[in-house]
Design a protein around this motif. Sequence first.
Motif, PDB file in Angstrom:
ATOM      1  N   UNK A  54      42.350  68.723  59.249  1.00 36.68           N
ATOM      2  CA  UNK A  54      42.738  69.386  57.994  1.00 36.68           C
ATOM      3  C   UNK A  54      43.702  68.548  57.163  1.00 36.68           C
ATOM      4  N   UNK A  55      44.372  67.566  57.775  1.00 41.00           N
ATOM      5  CA  UNK A  55      45.294  66.778  56.956  1.00 41.00           C
ATOM      6  C   UNK A  55      44.537  65.882  55.972  1.00 41.00           C
ATOM      7  N   UNK A  56      43.210  65.769  56.139  1.00 42.76           N
ATOM      8  CA  UNK A  56      42.380  65.105  55.133  1.00 42.76           C
ATOM      9  C   UNK A  56      41.901  66.101  54.072  1.00 42.76           C
ATOM     10  N   UNK A  57      42.215  67.357  54.251  1.00 36.06           N
ATOM     11  CA  UNK A  57      41.727  68.405  53.342  1.00 36.06           C
ATOM     12  C   UNK A  57      42.881  69.216  52.753  1.00 36.06           C
ATOM     13  N   UNK A 102      52.689  48.182  58.696  1.00 34.52           N
ATOM     14  CA  UNK A 102      52.527  48.820  57.379  1.00 34.52           C
ATOM     15  C   UNK A 102      51.348  49.778  57.340  1.00 34.52           C
ATOM     16  N   UNK A 103      50.294  49.492  58.126  1.00 39.03           N
ATOM     17  CA  UNK A 103      49.162  50.406  58.174  1.00 39.03           C
ATOM     18  C   UNK A 103      49.555  51.764  58.726  1.00 39.03           C
ATOM     19  N   UNK A 104      50.380  51.772  59.779  1.00 38.21           N
ATOM     20  CA  UNK A 104      50.844  53.034  60.350  1.00 38.21           C
ATOM     21  C   UNK A 104      51.756  53.791  59.415  1.00 38.21           C
ATOM     22  N   UNK A 133      49.970  59.299  54.146  1.00 34.77           N
ATOM     23  CA  UNK A 133      48.735  60.029  53.860  1.00 34.77           C
ATOM     24  C   UNK A 133      48.718  61.400  54.529  1.00 34.77           C
ATOM     25  N   UNK A 134      49.344  61.493  55.702  1.00 36.09           N
ATOM     26  CA  UNK A 134      49.317  62.746  56.460  1.00 36.09           C
ATOM     27  C   UNK A 134      50.416  63.711  56.046  1.00 36.09           C
ATOM     28  N   UNK A 135      51.326  63.277  55.184  1.00 38.22           N
ATOM     29  CA  UNK A 135      52.434  64.130  54.751  1.00 38.22           C
ATOM     30  C   UNK A 135      52.042  64.893  53.494  1.00 38.22           C
ATOM     31  N   UNK A 136      52.201  66.198  53.535  1.00 35.92           N
ATOM     32  CA  UNK A 136      51.692  67.034  52.444  1.00 35.92           C
ATOM     33  C   UNK A 136      52.238  66.608  51.080  1.00 35.92           C
ATOM     34  N   UNK A 137      53.564  66.494  50.948  1.00 43.94           N
ATOM     35  CA  UNK A 137      54.140  66.187  49.646  1.00 43.94           C
ATOM     36  C   UNK A 137      53.789  64.778  49.199  1.00 43.94           C
ATOM     37  N   UNK A 138      53.961  63.784  50.067  1.00 41.01           N
ATOM     38  CA  UNK A 138      53.661  62.412  49.675  1.00 41.01           C
ATOM     39  C   UNK A 138      52.176  62.191  49.454  1.00 41.01           C
ATOM     40  N   UNK A 161      46.737  60.933  46.883  1.00 38.65           N
ATOM     41  CA  UNK A 161      45.443  61.516  47.235  1.00 38.65           C
ATOM     42  C   UNK A 161      44.364  61.088  46.239  1.00 38.65           C
ATOM     43  N   UNK A 162      43.228  60.619  46.780  1.00 39.92           N
ATOM     44  CA  UNK A 162      42.090  60.170  45.979  1.00 39.92           C
ATOM     45  C   UNK A 162      42.434  59.033  45.022  1.00 39.92           C
ATOM     46  N   UNK A 163      43.495  58.285  45.316  1.00 36.85           N
ATOM     47  CA  UNK A 163      43.754  57.041  44.580  1.00 36.85           C
ATOM     48  C   UNK A 163      43.338  55.870  45.452  1.00 36.85           C
ATOM     49  N   UNK A 164      43.323  54.681  44.859  1.00 33.71           N
ATOM     50  CA  UNK A 164      42.892  53.502  45.601  1.00 33.71           C
ATOM     51  C   UNK A 164      43.938  53.077  46.632  1.00 33.71           C
ATOM     52  N   UNK A 165      45.098  53.754  46.635  1.00 38.07           N
ATOM     53  CA  UNK A 165      46.075  53.570  47.725  1.00 38.07           C
ATOM     54  C   UNK A 165      45.390  53.826  49.069  1.00 38.07           C
TER      55      UNK A 165
END
Length: 549
Positions: free
Chosen positions: A271-274, A348-350, A356-361, A366-370
């Motif tokens: 769900x952290x991807x959703x 840096x990957x971690x 990515x897994x943090x709701x606010x950040x 989200x959905x950017x090329x980051x």
Amino acid sequence: MKPSIRSIHAADAKLTMAHLFVAFGALFIGATAGLLQTLVRTGKFTLPAGIGYYQILTVHGVLLGLVLTTFFIIGFVLATQSKTAGAYSAGERKWAWTGFILMTVGVAITSTYILLNEASVLYTFYAPLMAHPGFYIGLALVVVGSWLEGFVVFRRHARWRRENPGERSPLLSYMGVVTMLLWLIATLGVAATVLLQFIPWSLGFTETIDVLVSRTLFWYFGHPLVYFWLLPAYMCWYAIVPKIIGGKIFSDSLARMSFILFLLFSFPVGFHHQLTEPGIDPFWKYLQVVLTFMVVIPSLMTAFALFATFEMRGRELGAKGLFGWLKKMPWKDVRFLAPFVGMLMFIPGGIGGIINASNQMNQVVHNTIWVTGHFHLAVATTVVLTFFGVTYWLVPSITGRKLTASMNKLGIVQTVFWAVGMLIMSGAMHWHGLLGGPRRSAFSEYAGNADTTSWGAYQMAQAIGGSILFVGMVLMLVIFVYLAFLAPKGEEEFPVATVSEAAVPTPKVLENWKLWIGVTCALILFAYTIPFIDIVQNAPPGSQGYKLW
């Protein structure tokens, strides 16, 4: 009869090499598609012959994210198990070849429809986009074939334990079992959505598809897929690299425990991807975000074990001080350099994964090329560079050839090209994403926006980095072909480290498969049962979708 100079049984070597041939073929096509993407995004290059941007984007994602990784990983697991647990039986090889053939046929079918531009749905194949049924059927064959090969790995490990009662099983065989077990459990989700939703829908048997169910089942698979990529790299780091540097494994039990923890914590986190999707109760999103951060534990365990190994070996060679071991490592040995650079890139990957897994950040990126930049650090650098490092010794070792000094030097050059190219391209992607650059989009789709005129430098940097990476890919293919067919005959080491005498004994509970599989299933049911029932009961009207064929 002249004794074989292959490091494993000749029949097992042929099976492994068959997987590697497919993997490196996928690398060539997929990396070429990646270069074309970066050129298109500069706005100064147009694809020839009517080729579509999303067509090459799908080729890139499927062939590199799924085909390259899956075939290489299974080939590597088969080779390491054959080396440490013993050769496979004729029956086991027969089932492994059957699985390989099914996977290869599936890849051929799926790739055909992508290249015909009838399945430009990216490797995530989100509904309501609809590909040709052949795309989904091919994927299903790949999954089923991989299951057969996974069961061969399970059977060989079980056979070793029956033949050696009471003994500690070979570490690499154990790690291979966990890796394939993770894959099998994860692919149940993608198999379910493909077989029960996408294939009937694309064939016209059903008129609608539940988009949220399909995305939930995909990300049940999609996040553990990341650890399926990573675990073979960890196999190399834990059990191969110590031998290359002349050291020993810091702790067998810590290595096994870290793999078990990855198995437990990989699944109940999709769900952290959703996080931005409606239809999922916020409580369950919160819970799965918390569970996502649990994978930090085995990651830190691994970092501790690896650097403890480096320091122990460094001190054996006379190193002093906190970082004295750095001077004692074999930096001119590409078998060490490539995996070590992969380890460094995982830092840096971690960190990007935590963001990515943090709701606010996550809302910022989200959905950017980051996100694309993050994947290229975590997978295309950490994992792939480690795979390249494995290739330098694995291919000559199992084919009875030598890693020559010239190929070792060329491998170091290749590692530098890959690392530099990825740093430039991924760095530009991260920065571009922070400025709002969209993911999955070509330059032409937003070039007319006045607010994006400053993005050109980042697009050009991505193209420069991608071009350097392309050179690195060509070098790697040259090295692979040379090591497989042209290198001089000889005996090359298949490096497998032994455990340090100071390590504590390994608890037998770590190989209680009923316990760990049971705990894994319990976590999955806990995290998914109630929210999934809620998703189904409150599903909106289905979507007709958009056919690409």
